[in-house]
Each structure stands twice: as C-alpha cells, then as structure tokens.
Design an enzyme around this catalytic site. Structure first.
Site, PDB file in Angstrom:
ATOM      1  N   ASP A  12       0.811  -1.220   0.000  1.00 50.84           N
ATOM      2  CA  ASP A  12       0.000   0.000   0.000  1.00 50.84           C
ATOM      3  C   ASP A  12       0.846   1.273   0.000  1.00 50.84           C
ATOM      4  O   ASP A  12       0.502   2.276   0.621  1.00 50.84           O
ATOM      5  CB  ASP A  12      -0.967   0.015   1.206  1.00 50.84           C
ATOM      6  N   GLY A  16       0.377   1.834  -7.338  1.00 44.43           N
ATOM      7  CA  GLY A  16      -0.565   1.965  -8.451  1.00 44.43           C
ATOM      8  C   GLY A  16      -0.372   3.249  -9.228  1.00 44.43           C
ATOM      9  O   GLY A  16      -0.525   3.274 -10.448  1.00 44.43           O
ATOM     10  N   ASN A  37      -4.684 -11.160  -2.869  1.00 44.40           N
ATOM     11  CA  ASN A  37      -4.430 -10.432  -1.626  1.00 44.40           C
ATOM     12  C   ASN A  37      -3.981  -9.002  -1.939  1.00 44.40           C
ATOM     13  O   ASN A  37      -4.067  -8.121  -1.096  1.00 44.40           O
ATOM     14  CB  ASN A  37      -3.373 -11.152  -0.759  1.00 44.40           C
ATOM     15  N   ALA A  38      -3.502  -8.789  -3.151  1.00 43.82           N
ATOM     16  CA  ALA A  38      -3.128  -7.445  -3.600  1.00 43.82           C
ATOM     17  C   ALA A  38      -4.393  -6.725  -4.073  1.00 43.82           C
ATOM     18  O   ALA A  38      -5.378  -7.370  -4.419  1.00 43.82           O
ATOM     19  CB  ALA A  38      -2.130  -7.540  -4.732  1.00 43.82           C
ATOM     20  N   HIS A  40      -5.843  -2.909  -6.096  1.00 46.12           N
ATOM     21  CA  HIS A  40      -5.582  -1.585  -6.637  1.00 46.12           C
ATOM     22  C   HIS A  40      -6.802  -1.131  -7.427  1.00 46.12           C
ATOM     23  O   HIS A  40      -7.418  -1.926  -8.125  1.00 46.12           O
ATOM     24  CB  HIS A  40      -4.341  -1.634  -7.539  1.00 46.12           C
ATOM     25  N   THR A 298      -8.349  -4.411  -0.236  1.00 50.90           N
ATOM     26  CA  THR A 298      -8.831  -5.784  -0.354  1.00 50.90           C
ATOM     27  C   THR A 298      -9.825  -6.126   0.759  1.00 50.90           C
ATOM     28  O   THR A 298     -10.841  -6.759   0.517  1.00 50.90           O
ATOM     29  CB  THR A 298      -7.631  -6.761  -0.326  1.00 50.90           C
ATOM     30  N   GLY A 300     -10.790  -3.701   3.461  1.00 48.08           N
ATOM     31  CA  GLY A 300     -11.454  -2.552   4.092  1.00 48.08           C
ATOM     32  C   GLY A 300     -10.983  -2.270   5.513  1.00 48.08           C
ATOM     33  O   GLY A 300     -11.481  -1.366   6.176  1.00 48.08           O
ATOM     34  N   PRO A 302      -8.972  -0.822   8.695  1.00 47.16           N
ATOM     35  CA  PRO A 302      -8.167   0.388   8.920  1.00 47.16           C
ATOM     36  C   PRO A 302      -6.701  -0.015   9.018  1.00 47.16           C
ATOM     37  O   PRO A 302      -6.376  -1.010   9.664  1.00 47.16           O
ATOM     38  CB  PRO A 302      -8.675   0.949  10.251  1.00 47.16           C
TER      39      PRO A 302
END
Ligand code: IMP
Length: 422
Positions: A12, A16, A37-38, A40, A298, A300, A302
């Site tokens: 993260d 992208g 698991n990635a 974008h 992926t 949501g 936090p």
C-alpha cells in the site's frame, strides 16, 4: 525498456500511481507474484475498477496484460474482474494472457487459511483470508493444481478429488465444514470454460517481447517487508516480493531489468499483525489515516500507521537493488508540526540492523528518530521541486541521501498529474 515497480514497505505504498504513469508507454504489463491479496483501483474517466489479479495497466489500449507463472489465481475473482471490464465495452481477447504454470486457489485453500487464522487465536497473523499461504504451501510441497490442469480436465478432476479428500480431513480436525467436492468441480468446470481463451505459454511471449526491446512493466505487489524470506516471518505473505521474484515468477532474467523502482510512502502503513517499530497510536496516526484514506483495498480494514522507517527501507532497497525511488503521499504530511523518520534500531543499548532482527527483536527495540520541522502549505499544486516548502525539500533530500538512490518522482496528490519529476 523494462521497468519493475516494487513496494519498499508493508504494501500500500501507492505503487498503483507509478504503475499508472509507467503504463502510458508500456507494451506489456506483467503480474509475476502474489494473488488477490493485492488490490488496486484503476480509474478510467469517472469509472473505477477494483483489480486484484489483472495487471493495472491492462485497460490501456496498447497494453497486453500477462498473469505470469508466479501468480496464484482464484478463478472466480479473476473472472469477475474480466466480466466487469468487458461489460463496459473492453475486450480482453488477445489482450490478456494467463500462464499455464499459475497455481490455482481452491475452496479448501480459503477454508484452511481461515481455519488456521481462527486457531491461532490471539497470535493470528491477520491474513487476507484469500487462501494465499495454503496455496503457496501446496505449490512448494507438490500438492498444487495449476492452470495447466484446467487444459486437461480429467487430470484436474483426479487431482482435485485427491487433494479435497485430504484437505477435508484436515478441515475436520479444525471442526470446520468440509468443502463440497461435487459442487466445487461443477464451479471449476464453468471457470475453465471462461478462462480457456486466455491461457497460453507466457514465457515465450515475454522472451520475444524482451528481445524485441518492447516496453515491459513489471507490476510488483505487496511490499518487501512482507516478503516470505525477508519479512519478520511469520508476519509475511506467501510469495517473494524482491527482484528475484521476477525471474522465478515470469522467467525474465533480472539482468534484463533497466529500472528497479522502489516506491516509498512518506510515512508508513500496515494491515495485519506483527511488529511495527515506528507505529503511532496517537492523534497524528488518526490524522494521517484519515487524510491518506488508509483503509485496505482488499479487506477494508483500517491500516496501522507509523513514521517512515528508513532502517527498513534501506534494507529493502539494498535487497532489491533499486536504482530509482518514487516518494508517494508526501502531501498527507502537510500540516504536521513535526515529522519523524527512523534512522536506526537500538536494542538493549546497542544498534542493530533490520536484517539481524526477528519479530521478537522488532517488537522490543527502540527506533532512533531524526526529527524534521513540518510545513503548513497545501503542496498538491506544486510541480517543481524547488517550489516545495523548504522543510518538505529537506525531508525528501534526507531520504535520498540516506538511501543513496535518486528520488525521481515525488507524488504530491492523489490525482494522476499531481507529481514532481526530478
Ligand atoms: P496473506 O498474503 O493474505 O496471506 O496475508 C499475509 C499478510 O500480508 C497480512 O498481514 C496481510 O495483511 C498482508 N498483505 C498481503 N497482501 C498485501 C497487500 O497487497 N498490501 C498490504 N498488506 C498485504
């Protein structure tokens, strides 16, 4: 020209955005490791497409997308992504290639991922529960089933039944509902029909492209701090994330790569468990999380927030042999009075490098910080480095000097054009 984009932290990092920039000139865009698991979000006009498996640049008209052999595929997720773009008029025929060597994520992998996580209780790792670890585990223990078997349905059925029988026994030990073999086989038969047009020998295509000096963009996923070998294991992902993963995951020799870009977010975030030496628990963390929209693409969840950890990033840029840096999200730090960066680790009074630390040491050590005065200005409109507030320039220059690698791009906002090129 071959460009590789790698995350230098815990994923993260804003890869992208760099991928989007480099994708403008790309002929081929390649995923070479990891799975869904990635995550974008690809933005085209006012449309947003969440991609987890498709290479991010595939919607560019000239780009051929390759899902190379190192990627593990959940067919259902991939088909949903394909159908989502096709319903908007994009055709991926002859534009998407899936390697025969990719391993498939099966329902029992997802069930096992979840069962292990639940069984770990308070020691859970915080996986994405997409079946990543169990699928890679099957791959290395010769229990995997590849896209290749989709081409040979009888083989697929035989292998699936054998694996499902064993996995259902294991699920029983976890007191988890077994998977329905008949139903799963029906589903995978449908997936097979949908994926067949895209399956090919991706190696030949990539070899020819590299020999013809085509522009190839290698889209790395996650971040090196999650690499299966170089993370504080077991707080890892199932794949290797370092430069060598290009070779094992696509067949392209690393020596052909021209630019190895490390993407460095100006602060740090992490989803999932495990030690995070520079983690912040105060209002600054909340401020950064909100301003930076730090919630998982992926899952949501936090994200945990911390100061930039240059001890860790120095290690990851060394291991990957990076020769270019892109700093992202520096605008998110605007308005902070003080900004800190970790420049080393101290354990029991002695300096210790990241490479000597396991998860226990990382949890116990004290980060050594260098403090920078912040800046107040909104910098999203700045396009020349010299126009940045002096304190912001000093921050970037310090990172550059510390890493010993030129910072070529500084991203100052979420929009496509909000970049400074150096
Ligand atoms: P897994 O990859 O689902 O097995 O999860 C293992 C660890 O890697 C967890 O801490 C996840 O949150 C983390 N992880 C996996 N992929 C990404 C990613 O793309 N970005 C950030 N964290 C990730």
């Amino acid at each position: 020209m071959i460009n590789l984009v790698i995350g230098s932290q815990w994923g993260d990092e804003g890869k992208g955005k760099l991928v989007d920039l480099l994708g403008r000139d790309a002929d081929f865009a390649v995923r070479f490791h990891g799975g869904n698991n990635a995550g974008h979000t690809v933005v085209v006009g006012d449309k947003k497409y969440p991609f987890h498996l498709l290479p991010s640049s595939i919607l560019r008209s000239q780009v051929v997308g390759i899902i190379a052999n190192g990627v593990i595929i959940d067919p259902k997720v991939l088909i949903t992504e394909i159908e989502n773009v096709e319903k908007d008029g994009y055709s991926l025929k002859n534009k998407l290639i899936i390697s025969t060597r990719c391993h498939l994520i099966m329902p029992y992998h997802k069930a096992l991922d979840e069962a292990y996580e639940n069984a770990r209780g308070k020691n859970k790792l915080g996986t994405t529960k997409r079946g990543i670890g169990p699928t890679y585990a099957d791959k290395v223990s010769y229990n995997g089933i590849r896209v290749y078997e989709l081409l040979n349905w009888e083989l697929f059925v035989e292998k699936f039944k054998f694996q499902a029988k064993i996995k259902n026994q294991i699920l029983k030990l976890f007191k988890v509902k077994p998977i329905n073999v008949k139903k799963s086989l029906e589903e995978y038969k449908k997936y097979r029909g949908k994926l067949l047009p895209y399956i090919a020998d991706s190696y030949q295509l990539l070899k020819k492209a590299a020999n013809a000096k085509k522009n190839i963009l290698l889209e790395g996923a996650h971040g090196v701090m999650l690499d299966n070998d170089f993370s504080p294991y077991p707080y890892a992902t199932g794949s290797n994330v370092v430069t060598g993963a290009v070779n094992t995951g696509s067949g392209l020799p690393d020596s052909k790569i021209d630019n190895i870009w490390s993407v460095v977010k100006a602060y740090l975030s992490r989803v999932g468990g495990g030690p995070l030496p520079t983690e912040l628990f105060d209002k600054t963390a909340d401020k950064i999380r909100e301003a930076g929209h730090e919630y998982g693409t992926t899952t949501g969840r936090p994200r945990r927030i911390g100061w930039l950890d240059l001890e860790a990033v120095k290690f990851t840029t060394e291991v990957t042999g990076s020769n270019k840096i892109a700093i992202t999200k520096i605008d998110i730090l605007s308005g902070l009075k003080e900004i800190k960066v970790c420049v080393g680790y101290k354990l029991k009074g002695k300096m210790i490098p990241y490479s000597s630390c396991g998860y226990k040491e990382l949890a116990e050590l004290q980060p050594v910080y260098k403090s920078f005065p912040g800046w107040k200005e909104d910098i999203t409109g700045v396009r020349k480095f010299e126009r940045l507030p002096k304190n912001c320039q000093s921050y970037v220059k310090y990172i550059e000097k510390f890493l010993g690698i030129p910072v070529k791009i500084v991203s100052v906002g979420a929009e496509r054009e909000e970049n400074i090129y150096r």
